[in-house]
Write a protein that holds these residues in place. Sequence first.
Motif, mmCIF file in Angstrom:
data_model
loop_
_atom_site.group_PDB
_atom_site.id
_atom_site.type_symbol
_atom_site.label_atom_id
_atom_site.label_comp_id
_atom_site.label_asym_id
_atom_site.label_seq_id
_atom_site.Cartn_x
_atom_site.Cartn_y
_atom_site.Cartn_z
ATOM 1 N N GLU A 92 0.936 -5.809 12.967
ATOM 2 C CA GLU A 92 1.101 -6.942 12.060
ATOM 3 C C GLU A 92 -0.276 -7.492 11.737
ATOM 4 O O GLU A 92 -1.050 -7.827 12.619
ATOM 5 N N THR A 93 -0.586 -7.557 10.476
ATOM 6 C CA THR A 93 -1.926 -8.005 10.125
ATOM 7 C C THR A 93 -1.812 -9.277 9.314
ATOM 8 O O THR A 93 -0.790 -9.535 8.680
ATOM 9 N N ASP A 115 -2.300 0.056 15.909
ATOM 10 C CA ASP A 115 -2.128 0.973 14.793
ATOM 11 C C ASP A 115 -1.580 2.289 15.333
ATOM 12 O O ASP A 115 -1.778 2.607 16.506
ATOM 13 N N THR A 116 -0.903 3.037 14.454
ATOM 14 C CA THR A 116 -0.283 4.291 14.904
ATOM 15 C C THR A 116 -1.229 5.146 15.726
ATOM 16 O O THR A 116 -0.876 5.657 16.787
ATOM 17 N N ASP A 159 9.259 2.026 15.318
ATOM 18 C CA ASP A 159 7.985 2.385 15.926
ATOM 19 C C ASP A 159 8.115 3.685 16.696
ATOM 20 O O ASP A 159 7.234 4.541 16.654
ATOM 21 N N GLN A 208 -3.593 7.176 10.654
ATOM 22 C CA GLN A 208 -2.794 5.960 10.607
ATOM 23 C C GLN A 208 -1.722 6.156 9.539
ATOM 24 O O GLN A 208 -2.000 6.700 8.476
ATOM 25 N N ARG A 209 -0.517 5.665 9.816
ATOM 26 C CA ARG A 209 0.534 5.685 8.790
ATOM 27 C C ARG A 209 0.319 4.570 7.787
ATOM 28 O O ARG A 209 0.772 4.620 6.668
ATOM 29 N N GLU A 210 -0.349 3.491 8.241
ATOM 30 C CA GLU A 210 -0.537 2.322 7.395
ATOM 31 C C GLU A 210 -1.587 2.652 6.338
ATOM 32 O O GLU A 210 -2.705 3.036 6.670
ATOM 33 N N ASP A 234 2.713 -8.219 4.558
ATOM 34 C CA ASP A 234 2.770 -7.449 5.794
ATOM 35 C C ASP A 234 2.028 -6.120 5.694
ATOM 36 O O ASP A 234 2.200 -5.236 6.522
ATOM 37 N N MET A 235 1.190 -6.013 4.678
ATOM 38 C CA MET A 235 0.463 -4.759 4.480
ATOM 39 C C MET A 235 -0.778 -4.731 5.376
ATOM 40 O O MET A 235 -1.304 -5.761 5.761
ATOM 41 N N THR A 236 -1.240 -3.549 5.679
ATOM 42 C CA THR A 236 -2.450 -3.403 6.479
ATOM 43 C C THR A 236 -3.650 -4.019 5.753
ATOM 44 O O THR A 236 -3.683 -4.054 4.535
#
Lengths: 471, 471
Positions: free
Chosen positions: B3-4, B116-117, B143, B163-165, B187-189
Motif C-alpha cells: 500500500e503506497t 513489494d512482490t 497476495d 514487481q507486479r506493481e 492505491d497505485m504504486t
Amino acid sequence: MAETELQPREDEDAVREEGEEFDEDNRLKPAFVDSVREALEAEDDSRAYELVEPLHPADIADLLELLSETERRELAAAISDLMTSEVIAELNDYVRESMVEALPAAAVAEIAEQLDTDDAVQLIEDLDDEDQKAILAEMDADDRAIIESALSYPEETAGRLMQRELVAVPENMTVGDLIDYLRDNDDMTTEFWEVFIVDHRHHPIGTCQLSWILRCPRHIPLLDVMKRDQTLIPVDMDQEEVALRFQKYALISAAVVDESGRLVGQLTVDDIVHIIQEEAGEDALLMSGAGEGDINEPLRDAYSARVRWLVANLGTAVVASAIIAMFGAAIEQLVALAVLMPIVASIGGNAGTQTMAVTVRAIAMNQLTRSNTRRLVLRELKVAMMNGATIAVLIGIATALIFTPQLGGVIAAAMVINIIVSGMAGVLVPVVFDRLDQDPAVASSVFVTMITDSMGFFAFLGLAVATGLVG
Amino acid sequence: MAETELQPREDEDAVREEGEEFDEDNRLKPAFVDSVREALEAEDDSRAYELVEPLHPADIADLLELLSETERRELAAAISDLMTSEVIAELNDYVRESMVEALPAAAVAEIAEQLDTDDAVQLIEDLDDEDQKAILAEMDADDRAIIESALSYPEETAGRLMQRELVAVPENMTVGDLIDYLRDNDDMTTEFWEVFIVDHRHHPIGTCQLSWILRCPRHIPLLDVMKRDQTLIPVDMDQEEVALRFQKYALISAAVVDESGRLVGQLTVDDIVHIIQEEAGEDALLMSGAGEGDINEPLRDAYSARVRWLVANLGTAVVASAIIAMFGAAIEQLVALAVLMPIVASIGGNAGTQTMAVTVRAIAMNQLTRSNTRRLVLRELKVAMMNGATIAVLIGIATALIFTPQLGGVIAAAMVINIIVSGMAGVLVPVVFDRLDQDPAVASSVFVTMITDSMGFFAFLGLAVATGLVG
C-alpha cells in the motif's frame, strides 16, 4: 551542453527483440561480425552501413570492440554518421582512447559538445595534457568551462562523474508551477528522474520523485510532496563509495554538493552501474595481479602490471625455496619428502586464497568492520579446522598406504597446521591492510602466498625431522 | 500488494548527512554498535530503541548483520516496530532466513503482505517447502496467488525478480488523460520510472519516461511521446543476463513479458544493482572455490563448498606429485632440483591465474566471443612470452650465481615454457568451458592449476634430465 528534444521518441534506437544479429546471450553473432568484416575488406561501405544501421548504439560499440584496430578505423569511416555520441560513450575506455587519438582535435571537440558532461569528461580525461588542451581550445567557451571545472576534481570522484544538467527549483513552487516550468523550458535535459528543491543559497532541501509529482493535484506545494531526507553526495567522494551509497539506499539519482553545500550536479544510477560492475569485478583481477585486466588494454600496460606481480611472487617463491634448502639433507635421505611437499603447500595456498577472497569481498561490501572481525576470525578458524581434518585424513591414509604410516602421520599433521595457518592469514592479512588504508585486494595476495608456501614446506619438512623420520 | 501513499514524503527516512554513528566509509562505528550491545546486555530496550530509531532501514539491516545471532534476536524484539518491511528487504539473505525461521508463520505472512512482490518472494523463496506453505496459508488469497505465481518461475530468473506493481495504459490516451489517471488512482504504486503503453492484448507497444510526460502539453497523444523501441525482458531470462541488459542499455526500468508477449511485470534498476554487484563479485569467489563466500553463510555450507574444492585440488596436487616421483632418482642425485622446482610451479600458477582472471571476466562481460578469441589468444601469447623472458632472466642469473650456470639455463628454459603453457591454459580452458555452456569461473581453476603445477615440475625436472645435468 547536450541538446535534448522535447519529444525524445526518435532520439534513440533500442533493440526491441533479439534480431538475427544476436546469439542467445545477446552477443553479436560471429557470422554477423564476419559479414561486416567482409564488407570492409571488399571496401563496400554501403553494405557495411546497411548491416550496422539497425543496431543500438551500445551494440555498435560492441561491434567496434570485437574488430581489430585497423578494421575499427575502416568501419568508423564507413558509418561516420552512425558514430554518434552515444556510441562513443558506450565504447570501452581503451578502444575509445585509441580511436579518439586518431581523430583531429576539432572533430573530438564536436563530439564532446554533443555529449552530457559526464560522457564528455570521460572522452577526454585519459588523453595527454597536450591533446586535452587542443580539444578544449576548439570548444565553445561555455562547454570548455564546464569540462575544465569537472577535470579540476580528482579522477574517480563524484565531481568527475556527475552531470551538470539537472532540474532544481525553488521551494515556493507548487506542483502546477513545476509542471508549467518543465513544459516551458525547451532546452532542459530530459535525463532526470527526480527534481531537486533548493533554497536561496542553492542548497538542496528536498527531493521529489517524478512519480510523486505526477500523482499530485496542481495546487499542492512542492514542500508537501518532497522528501526532506536525501542522500547528498560530496563532490570529492570516491566513486567506489558513491557506488556503495547508490546500492545501499537504492538510489536512482542523487544530488552532488560542493564543500559549501551548494547543488552542483547530479548522479544517475545508469552511470553508476558501470562503476558497481567495475569495482565488484576488479577484486578477482587485483588478487591475481592482473592489473586492469581489460582485454583491450595495450600490451605494454598488461605486461607491466602482470610482470611486477610475478616478480613479487618470485620473491616469495625464493623464500619458500630457502626453507626447502634448509632441509636439503633430509630430502637427500628420503626423496619421498620432495615428492609430497608440494601437496602440502598447494592445498594450503588454496585454503588461504579461499579465505582471502571471502574477506576481501566482505571488506569491499562494507560488511566487515571492527564490530564483527572477531566473529569472522573464529568462524574461519572453525572452517579451517574442519577442512584441515578432512584433507589430513585423506592424504594421511593415502600416504600411509603408498609410503609409510609414519610419513602419513607427518603429512596429515603438516596439512592441519598449514590449512589453519593459511585460513588465519587469509583473514588477518586483508584486515590489517584495510586498517592501514591499503586496498586489501592488491596487497594481500603476495603476503598470503608467501605465508602459505613457506609454512607448507616448513611444517612438513620440519615435522619430518622433528619426529625423527629422517635424521 | 504494497500500500503506497499519494504523498510519500514521510514514508522513508534517508540519511541526509553522515551522523556520528558512521565512520568515513559510511559504516556503523564500532563504538555505536558497542553501545547498542551494551543496551541489549543491560536489557534496556528503550535505550536500544532510542539509538536505532534515527537510522535508515538499510543501516538497521547492517546493524543486525554486525550482531551475533542471539543479539540479533534481542534487538529485533526491542525495536519490533522499527523492523519494517524495508529493513527485512535489506537484510543479507542468510541473516534474513535465520531471522524469519525464528518467527511464527502468521508474523512472516504479515510482513510479506507489506512488501513489494519481489521482496516478498525473496523473503520466503529460500525457506523449506513446509514453512513456505504455512506462511502462504496465512496470507490473503490475492497476495498468495501473486507469490505462488512468482515462485512458479525458476530461481534467479526475471519472473522471480519482477514487481507486479506497474503503470500500464492503453494507447489511445493523451498526456492529460494519463496525468488524470495517475492522480485519480490512490492505491497505485509510486515506485515507477516509466509508463508502459499496451495494446488491447496487453502487449507493450511503447514506453514513456516520466520526464517526457512532464515536459509535454496535456493534449499530446501518448503515441507521439512514447518510444516504440524498448528492451523487453522475457519472464524466464536469467538474472545475470537481465543485469547485463540493464547495464548495456542503461535501463532504469524494463517491461517483463510472458511467453505470449503480455506485460506481466516490471524490473527496476535499484533491484538489479544488487545482482550486478553479486554477479560481478562472485567470480573471485568461484575461482578460489569459496562457494557463495558470504560471511553470513552457515558454517556447514561454507565447509562443504570449500572442502569439495580442496579435495579436487588434492587430486591435481597428486598428479603433480606423481610427476615429481618419476624424477626421484634425479632429485636424489641433485637436491637443488627439489629446492628450485616449487619456484617454477608457483610462478606458472600465478601467470595462469592472471590470464584466467582476465578471460573469465571478459566472458562474463560478453566481451569475448568467437569473433575475437583468436586475437585474445595471440595477445596473451605475447604477454606470456614477455613475462616468461623477464622472469627467466632473473631466476636464470640468480640460479647460475648460487648454483651452476647449467642449472640456471635449465630453470630459465623451464620458466619460459611454463609461463607460456600457463598463459595459454588460462585463456583456453575458460573459453572451452564457456563453449560447453559451463560457468568458466567455477570449472576452470582446477584444470588450470593442474596444468600449471604439473607442467612446472615436468618442464624443470625433465629438462634437467634431458640436458644431462643429472643422469
